[in-house]
Design a protein around this motif. Structure first.
Motif, PDB file in Angstrom:
ATOM      1  N   UNK A 123       0.841  -1.206   0.000  1.00 15.19           N
ATOM      2  CA  UNK A 123       0.000   0.000   0.000  1.00 15.19           C
ATOM      3  C   UNK A 123       0.873   1.253   0.000  1.00 15.19           C
ATOM      4  N   UNK A 124       1.959   1.206   0.797  1.00 16.16           N
ATOM      5  CA  UNK A 124       2.881   2.340   0.836  1.00 16.16           C
ATOM      6  C   UNK A 124       3.510   2.591  -0.534  1.00 16.16           C
ATOM      7  N   UNK A 125       3.704   1.528  -1.297  1.00 15.04           N
ATOM      8  CA  UNK A 125       4.286   1.668  -2.625  1.00 15.04           C
ATOM      9  C   UNK A 125       3.359   2.436  -3.573  1.00 15.04           C
ATOM     10  N   UNK A 126       2.047   2.326  -3.333  1.00 13.27           N
ATOM     11  CA  UNK A 126       1.076   2.991  -4.205  1.00 13.27           C
ATOM     12  C   UNK A 126       0.830   4.445  -3.809  1.00 13.27           C
ATOM     13  N   UNK A 127       1.011   4.732  -2.532  1.00 17.23           N
ATOM     14  CA  UNK A 127       0.713   6.070  -2.028  1.00 17.23           C
ATOM     15  C   UNK A 127       1.854   7.026  -2.359  1.00 17.23           C
ATOM     16  N   UNK A 128       1.504   8.173  -2.875  1.00 16.42           N
ATOM     17  CA  UNK A 128       2.514   9.203  -3.172  1.00 16.42           C
ATOM     18  C   UNK A 128       2.086  10.520  -2.532  1.00 16.42           C
ATOM     19  N   UNK A 129       1.653  10.418  -1.276  1.00 23.22           N
ATOM     20  CA  UNK A 129       1.138  11.575  -0.558  1.00 23.22           C
ATOM     21  C   UNK A 129       2.265  12.537  -0.198  1.00 23.22           C
ATOM     22  N   UNK A 130       2.054  13.811  -0.459  1.00 23.43           N
ATOM     23  CA  UNK A 130       3.070  14.817  -0.172  1.00 23.43           C
ATOM     24  C   UNK A 130       3.011  15.232   1.306  1.00 23.43           C
ATOM     25  N   UNK A 131       4.163  15.303   1.990  1.00 23.63           N
ATOM     26  CA  UNK A 131       4.164  15.704   3.405  1.00 23.63           C
ATOM     27  C   UNK A 131       3.956  17.211   3.563  1.00 23.63           C
ATOM     28  N   UNK A 132       3.571  17.605   4.780  1.00 22.87           N
ATOM     29  CA  UNK A 132       3.439  19.037   5.065  1.00 22.87           C
ATOM     30  C   UNK A 132       4.819  19.678   4.977  1.00 22.87           C
ATOM     31  N   UNK A 134       6.269  22.040   6.482  1.00 21.47           N
ATOM     32  CA  UNK A 134       6.927  22.476   7.716  1.00 21.47           C
ATOM     33  C   UNK A 134       7.416  21.297   8.570  1.00 21.47           C
ATOM     34  N   UNK A 135       7.082  20.077   8.198  1.00 21.43           N
ATOM     35  CA  UNK A 135       7.452  18.930   9.009  1.00 21.43           C
ATOM     36  C   UNK A 135       8.939  18.642   8.873  1.00 21.43           C
ATOM     37  N   UNK A 136       9.604  18.335  10.021  1.00 21.18           N
ATOM     38  CA  UNK A 136      11.036  18.056  10.031  1.00 21.18           C
ATOM     39  C   UNK A 136      11.313  16.747  10.753  1.00 21.18           C
ATOM     40  N   UNK A 137      12.529  16.247  10.606  1.00 16.28           N
ATOM     41  CA  UNK A 137      12.945  15.048  11.320  1.00 16.28           C
ATOM     42  C   UNK A 137      13.002  15.324  12.822  1.00 16.28           C
ATOM     43  N   UNK A 138      12.726  14.320  13.667  1.00 17.10           N
ATOM     44  CA  UNK A 138      12.806  14.526  15.118  1.00 17.10           C
ATOM     45  C   UNK A 138      14.250  14.635  15.588  1.00 17.10           C
ATOM     46  N   UNK A 139      14.422  14.927  16.873  1.00 18.48           N
ATOM     47  CA  UNK A 139      15.759  15.017  17.449  1.00 18.48           C
ATOM     48  C   UNK A 139      16.345  13.646  17.744  1.00 18.48           C
ATOM     49  N   UNK A 140      17.409  13.625  18.555  1.00 13.28           N
ATOM     50  CA  UNK A 140      18.131  12.381  18.838  1.00 13.28           C
ATOM     51  C   UNK A 140      17.252  11.328  19.491  1.00 13.28           C
ATOM     52  N   UNK A 168       8.745   7.034   6.577  1.00 15.26           N
ATOM     53  CA  UNK A 168       8.943   7.989   7.675  1.00 15.26           C
ATOM     54  C   UNK A 168       9.830   9.152   7.243  1.00 15.26           C
ATOM     55  N   UNK A 169      10.935   8.845   6.552  1.00 15.61           N
ATOM     56  CA  UNK A 169      11.831   9.910   6.105  1.00 15.61           C
ATOM     57  C   UNK A 169      11.144  10.825   5.089  1.00 15.61           C
ATOM     58  N   UNK A 170      10.401  10.238   4.168  1.00 11.15           N
ATOM     59  CA  UNK A 170       9.672  11.048   3.189  1.00 11.15           C
ATOM     60  C   UNK A 170       8.616  11.898   3.890  1.00 11.15           C
ATOM     61  N   UNK A 171       7.951  11.329   4.883  1.00  9.07           N
ATOM     62  CA  UNK A 171       6.947  12.051   5.688  1.00  9.07           C
ATOM     63  C   UNK A 171       7.576  13.258   6.375  1.00  9.07           C
ATOM     64  N   UNK A 172       8.891  13.150   6.697  1.00  5.18           N
ATOM     65  CA  UNK A 172       9.632  14.237   7.338  1.00  5.18           C
ATOM     66  C   UNK A 172      10.354  15.118   6.322  1.00  5.18           C
ATOM     67  N   UNK A 173       9.931  15.046   5.055  1.00 10.74           N
ATOM     68  CA  UNK A 173      10.436  15.912   3.985  1.00 10.74           C
ATOM     69  C   UNK A 173      11.857  15.608   3.530  1.00 10.74           C
ATOM     70  N   UNK A 174      12.316  14.370   3.743  1.00 12.51           N
ATOM     71  CA  UNK A 174      13.552  13.928   3.100  1.00 12.51           C
ATOM     72  C   UNK A 174      13.175  13.524   1.677  1.00 12.51           C
ATOM     73  N   UNK A 175      13.961  13.909   0.683  1.00  9.66           N
ATOM     74  CA  UNK A 175      13.614  13.600  -0.702  1.00  9.66           C
ATOM     75  C   UNK A 175      13.583  12.083  -0.912  1.00  9.66           C
ATOM     76  N   UNK A 176      12.683  11.592  -1.773  1.00  5.65           N
ATOM     77  CA  UNK A 176      12.553  10.142  -1.968  1.00  5.65           C
ATOM     78  C   UNK A 176      13.853   9.444  -2.355  1.00  5.65           C
TER      79      UNK A 176
END
Length: 272
Positions: A123-132, A134-140, A168-176
């Motif tokens: 299902x994740x392979x089919x979804x191409x949802x764009x993240x918000x 302003x969302x960033x990766x969490x801290x340590x 998760x990384x894409x959700x945090x705005x890391x490029x695919x």
């Protein structure tokens, strides 16, 4: 092993290595169903056959991930700071999952668990949802926690972790492309800690077949690695040229068929 079994493992190894380089996955989800077929043909005990398929598939990621890492690093695609942030949690989660939790699941429930997450991944392979934006990766602490979760889950499924780390990384705005390449870097610590956990949790069991090192069947590892280390760089090279979104969707369809196989294995084991 029979020649047909060796041929199946060699072909699966080539496919798994290629997909590891192309999509950042470890290949375990592809390998496990086919190894179950081979191990059934070998007459392995039904009580351990799924455990052995998952543990053996994860062990091959040790070698496949190194090949993919080398190819991606050469082109500067891996975010090594992100790898460093995830890795401590991954090591803890993968070892505990492989040693403490893995053997606690019987064959039927492990097959069902595996099948459910194949469906989730497809299902994740089919979804191409764009993240918000302003969302960033969490801290340590956040990276450690998510790394531990990813490692524990991956050790139970024999997967390299991309099915949870890439979304998760894409959700945090890391490029695919960076997310997929970085997941290759995460595949090695997941595989290493999980493999040690499998051996620690199962070493010395009397029902293991000859050629096993704990739940790991070494002849199968040799066959798979023999081809996967050569095809992983080819996948990584192609990943920079092709439309990855379309490839992920094709892969998602294939995963659905593999999920049906694993649901059937769970049905047989549980006697439902």
């Amino acid at each position: 092993m029979f020649l047909t079994d060796i041929a199946i493992l060699l072909v699966c190894g080539a496919c798994a290595g290629f997909l590891a380089g192309l999509l950042g996955i470890g290949g375990g989800m592809i390998l496990v169903p086919f190894m179950i077929i081979v191990f059934n043909h070998q007459g392995f005990s039904q009580d351990i056959i799924v455990h052995m398929a998952i543990a053996t598939g994860m062990t091959t990621i040790l070698f496949t991930s190194l090949s993919a890492i080398r190819a991606h690093h050469r082109h500067g695609s891996i975010d090594w700071k992100l790898v460093a942030g995830f890795t401590p949690g991954i090591i803890v989660g993968s070892f505990l999952g492989g040693s403490e939790l893995f053997e606690a699941f019987n064959t039927g429930w492990l097959s069902l668990f595996f099948a459910v997450f194949i469906v989730y991944t497809s299902i994740q392979m089919f979804i191409n949802k764009k993240p918000k934006p302003e969302r960033e990766l969490p801290g340590k602490v956040g990276l450690f926690s998510y790394g531990a979760f990813s490692g524990g889950l991956s050790s139970l499924l024999g997967a390299g972790g991309a099915f949870v780390t890439v979304p998760f990384m894409i959700w945090c705005n890391v490029s695919p492309h960076v997310a997929m390449a970085t997941s290759s870097g995460l595949g090695f610590p997941i595989a290493l800690a999980s493999t040690l956990g499998y051996v620690f949790g199962s070493f010395g069991r009397p029902d293991l077949p000859a050629g096993s090192f704990g739940f790991i069947y070494l002849p199968a590892v040799a066959c798979i690695v023999a081809t996967s280390i050569f095809t992983a760089p080819l996948g990584a090279k192609l990943a920079r040229k092709l439309n990855v979104v379309q490839l992920k969707r094709v892969f998602g369809v294939m995963l659905m068929f593999l999920a049906l196989f694993m649901f059937n294995e769970a049905h047989k084991a549980l006697g439902a």
